[in-house]
Scaffold this active site. Structure first.
Site, short mmCIF file in Angstrom:
data_model
loop_
_atom_site.label_atom_id
_atom_site.label_comp_id
_atom_site.label_asym_id
_atom_site.label_seq_id
_atom_site.Cartn_x
_atom_site.Cartn_y
_atom_site.Cartn_z
N CYS A 118 -3.04 -0.79 -6.42
CA CYS A 118 -1.72 -0.80 -7.03
C CYS A 118 -1.55 0.54 -7.74
CB CYS A 118 -1.51 -2.00 -7.96
SG CYS A 118 -2.50 -1.99 -9.47
N CYS A 192 1.47 -3.20 -4.69
CA CYS A 192 2.56 -2.54 -5.40
C CYS A 192 3.41 -1.78 -4.40
CB CYS A 192 1.96 -1.59 -6.45
SG CYS A 192 3.13 -0.45 -7.20
N CYS A 199 -0.29 5.39 -0.77
CA CYS A 199 -1.70 5.06 -0.61
C CYS A 199 -2.31 5.88 0.53
CB CYS A 199 -1.86 3.57 -0.31
SG CYS A 199 -3.58 3.01 -0.21
#
Length: 252
Positions: A118, A192, A199
């Protein structure tokens, strides 16, 4: 002998349509936006939206606004509702077909490696890491990280894990996802919407999934005031974790 006429269970009515079944199967692996489902399924946005609305009205699918782009919504499978309705459909056909709604635990002797990501790694991903380790033990190698980690764990994340699950993460500290760049994982799960967009990739890992879970600390209220939100978030993550276990078994 005349058989009484029975209504077809709602789960069967909803899931029997080929496109709706395809959407349910897709959402069983993670959360998606409509435009992503349009691309993956190859049908028009209007048709996808129509069938998603039927699935939502039937209680099989839920949606929430993206925290990255408020114009978007992420759809996800209501796993407990699906389990209960599927079990009810079996029981309606024959009492002996009542299904056990509890997913099986990991049976493989080879630990699965899982990373939860996250933004801050102070609440959602840390809670997910703790709960997966709690349920799977040594049968899983699990870590969590953040794209912009906070200095320390959120007090309510520590509190909810200790109070609701008997897990202590008070000594744990958030880590940056970049510190794991050399690691390889069987599954990477972002929790998230913002973290999903940034990411990093981890090479040729077996699976990727997104769980669109709002930040329980987003309101910025006092810890006691927002604690119920942390309880609800932890409960949702725990449900997803329980249904993740058989998927990890299947990939090993």
């Amino acid at each position: 002998m005349e058989l009484s006429r029975q209504l077809v269970p709602s789960f069967v009515q909803l899931a029997a349509h080929p496109l709706r079944w395809q959407l349910l199967a897709m959402l069983s692996g993670g959360d998606y936006r409509v435009r992503e489902m349009v691309t993956l399924v190859g049908e028009s946005q209007n048709l996808i939206s129509y069938h998603l609305r039927l699935l939502r009205d039937g209680g099989l699918v839920r949606a929430n606004r993206s925290s990255f782009d408020g114009r978007d919504s992420y759809y996800h499978l209501d796993l407990d509702s699906c389990s209960q309705m599927l079990a009810g459909a079996g029981a309606a056909l024959h009492p002996a077909l009542v299904m056990n709604p509890t997913p099986p635990k990991l049976g493989s002797t080879t630990p699965a490696s899982v990373l939860f990501v996250c933004t801050g790694n102070s609440a959602r991903s840390a809670i997910a890491e703790a709960l997966l380790r709690h349920h799977a033990g040594a049968r899983v190698d699990v870590l969590s990280a953040g794209t912009r980690p906070r200095p320390e764990m959120h007090p309510n994340a520590v509190r909810v894990l200790r109070g609701e699950f008997g897990i202590d993460i008070s000594d744990q500290r958030p880590r940056h996802v970049d510190t794991l760049a050399d690691r390889r994982f069987d599954r990477v799960i972002t929790l998230c919407d913002k973290a999903r967009e940034v990411c990093p990739e981890f090479g040729d890992f077996t699976g990727w999934a997104h769980w669109s879970i709002p930040d329980p600390a987003a309101s910025g209220g006092a810890d006691d005031d927002i604690y119920p939100t942390f309880q609800a978030t932890a409960a949702e993550i725990d449900t997803r974790i329980r249904y993740l276990l058989p998927m990890l078994t299947a990939q090993l």
